[in-house]
Design an enzyme around this catalytic site. Structure first.
Site, mmCIF file in Angstrom:
data_model
loop_
_atom_site.group_PDB
_atom_site.id
_atom_site.type_symbol
_atom_site.label_atom_id
_atom_site.label_comp_id
_atom_site.label_asym_id
_atom_site.label_seq_id
_atom_site.Cartn_x
_atom_site.Cartn_y
_atom_site.Cartn_z
ATOM 1 N N SER A 27 0.808 -1.216 0.000
ATOM 2 C CA SER A 27 0.000 0.000 0.000
ATOM 3 C C SER A 27 0.847 1.274 0.000
ATOM 4 C CB SER A 27 -0.961 -0.042 1.192
ATOM 5 O OG SER A 27 -1.931 0.955 1.112
ATOM 6 N N ASP A 241 -0.962 1.641 -3.947
ATOM 7 C CA ASP A 241 -1.879 0.658 -4.536
ATOM 8 C C ASP A 241 -3.229 1.275 -4.905
ATOM 9 O OD1 ASP A 241 -2.722 0.952 -1.885
ATOM 10 O OD2 ASP A 241 -3.403 -1.122 -1.703
ATOM 11 N N GLU A 333 -11.701 8.057 5.818
ATOM 12 C CA GLU A 333 -10.727 8.417 6.834
ATOM 13 C C GLU A 333 -10.030 9.681 6.367
ATOM 14 O OE1 GLU A 333 -9.011 4.732 9.153
ATOM 15 O OE2 GLU A 333 -8.677 4.432 7.020
ATOM 16 N N ARG A 454 -4.572 6.654 21.893
ATOM 17 C CA ARG A 454 -4.914 5.267 21.555
ATOM 18 C C ARG A 454 -3.630 4.491 21.294
ATOM 19 N NH1 ARG A 454 -4.556 4.816 15.819
ATOM 20 N NH2 ARG A 454 -5.475 2.737 15.897
#
Length: 507
Positions: A27, A241, A333, A454
């Protein structure tokens, strides 16, 4: 890769012989990296319950492999004599061909049927899988079928009106030296000059090296090998990609301006909401975001567009799953990975309305233009170009819809990332106890302040996100929260440096 070929063959058998996809790509990662993405029958990512099966299979020793495969077969009651079909594709990294052969060998080892597509984008392989499993209802499962479906829909909507208002038919395309550049050139060969695109980074440099969507988004700078452009020239960047896309331009002062996934989501949601209203259709429309979405975009969607917003944990699979709850689910996103999904009900209602309503006919063509299976950089780009043309907007008009809040991400190295656990779509920290209360106290001191932490999914790092009304404020907020994480979550390494002393920290 051989073992993933084995896994895909077993997965196909348990799904009644449906086609499973295996895409060899890293990717947006650097060129030396490589990886694999598995695609389930409806074009979605591999079912979560099979992720642990894949991990275990990847990690057994060679001596244990045969016994472990038998264990998977027995535990899942797989009929090893049944039909199995696997599609395999790869990006244009120099080491991808031998990895593709390894996947194919894995399929053949368990007497599965394998079809090799060679060099394709990740979204193309998702499309092939769905097209084959729907017996052509979604489109023809060939490269030519993919081009035909998207180009036909794009040119039907665009018609002869190639320019409109402030919209100009000129686009600069950064192909990240990846497969997206190759396929964009193939699109242009087949299009009737309906979109004027100049392609750069088309394969003569390293994949994603100082170019591509991730570089542009994170570094906030124009890709390598791009020409000096007139102010407000519309530019687009895809990743290696071609499943991520962001737009950008420079203003008259030479300042770099980014139009990321949040901007694409708001543009698309606004356009679809308007079309649905004009068609007078009773369809639910929702926009799905993660905690990383800029707060200004969320305010604009809720207060100006009046579109419901849902927030989910980071990761496309979470976004896609939530989007399926709406008749029309829009998800992106901030990094530019996203798409739109339409329910069967929505498609039926729109198809019926299209018999007597031109706006509904346009909406049908929009559905065909969108690759619903996964984020598709080229499909998303064609959708953005369609909307900007119909609105008569240039990049200045698009950027002017709202002002992004300054925001910043930091990575804090810790001894064990698992000490951090979160809830409420990763926006609230549960452990260590007391950390969230301390973050809330800090955030309360900043105008329009927001921050969350996170754990990374891949390394012992805690990610800190902060946004506030000014750049100075966001630097201070991120620093304060970062220092807090170091103290309360087992930080390792040197003390945190204040972001104002770093270059290119803002995203």
């Amino acid at each position: 890769m051989f073992r993933m070929g084995v896994l895909a063959t077993l997965r196909s058998r348990i799904r009644g012989g449906a086609v499973i996809g295996v895409m060899i790509t890293a990717s947006h990662n650097p060129e030396p990296d490589n990886g694999v993405k598995l695609i389930d029958p409806k074009g979605e990512m591999l079912e979560a319950s099979w992720e642990s099966i894949a991990t275990d299979l990847a990690n057994v020793t060679d001596q244990e492999l045969e016994a472990h495969v038998k264990k998977i077969i027995n535990e899942n009651n797989i009929d090893i004599g049944s039909s199995s079909n696997v599609f395999v594709g790869m990006d244009n990294r120099y080491h991808s061909p031998r990895l593709l052969k390894a996947v194919a060998d894995g399929v053949i080892a368990l007497k599965g049927n394998v079809r090799e597509f060679g060099i394709v984008t990740t979204p193309m392989l998702h499309y092939f899988v769905v097209a084959a499993n729907t017996k052509g209802a979604y489109g023809q499962p060939t490269e030519e079928g993919y081009y035909t479906k998207l180009i036909t829909a794009f040119e039907k909507i665009r018609g002869d009106k190639l320019e409109n208002g402030n919209y100009r038919n000129k686009l600069i395309f950064d192909g990240a030296n990846g497969v997206g550049a190759r396929k964009m050139l193939q699109f242009l060969k087949r299009m009737k000059n309906s979109l004027n695109v100049e392609v750069f980074n088309k394969g003569d440099g390293k994949i994603n090296h100082e170019c591509g969507a991730d570089h542009v988004k994170v570094q906030q700078r124009i890709p390598i090998a791009m020409p000096i452009l007139e102010p407000y020239t519309r530019c687009v960047s895809v990743d290696g990609d071609a499943d991520r896309v962001v737009y950008f331009f420079s203003d008259e002062t030479g300042q770099f301006r980014l139009l990321d996934g949040d901007r694409i989501a708001t543009l698309v949601a606004d356009y679809l909401m308007d079309l649905v209203k004009r068609c007078e259709l009773d369809l639910s429309l929702g926009l799905i975001q993660t905690a990383y979405a800029n707060g200004a975009s969320t305010d604009y969607i809720v207060n100006e567009l009046k579109v419901p917003v849902a927030c989910v944990p980071t990761g496309v699979k979470h976004l896609h799953h939530k989007a399926l709850e709406y008749d029309i689910g829009v998800y992106f996103e901030a990094n530019g990975h996203g798409t739109v999904v339409f329910s069967d009900n929505a498609k039926a209602v729109i198809t019926t309305a299209a018999n007597s309503n031109n706006d509904a006919k346009t909406l049908l063509n929009v559905i065909n233009l969108i690759n619903e299976t996964v984020g598709d950089a080229i499909s998303d780009m064609l959708l953005v170009e369609t909307i900007l043309n119909q609105k008569g907007w240039d990049v200045k008009d698009w950027l002017g819809t709202y002002d992004d809040l300054p925001n910043l991400q930091l990575k804090i190295k810790v001894q064990d990332r698992n000490v951090i656990s979160t809830t409420d779509a990763e926006r609230v920290c549960v452990t260590p106890v007391g950390l969230q209360e301390a973050i809330d106290k800090i955030v309360a001191n900043y105008k329009r302040g927001r921050s969350f932490v996170r754990p990374s999914g891949t390394e012992d790092v805690v990610r800190v996100y902060a946004e506030a009304a000014t750049k100075e404020a966001v630097d201070n907020l991120a620093y304060e929260v970062g220092v807090l994480v170091q103290k309360m979550a087992g930080g390792v390494g040197p003390e945190l440096t204040h972001p104002s002393t770093l270059i290119n920290s803002h995203i």
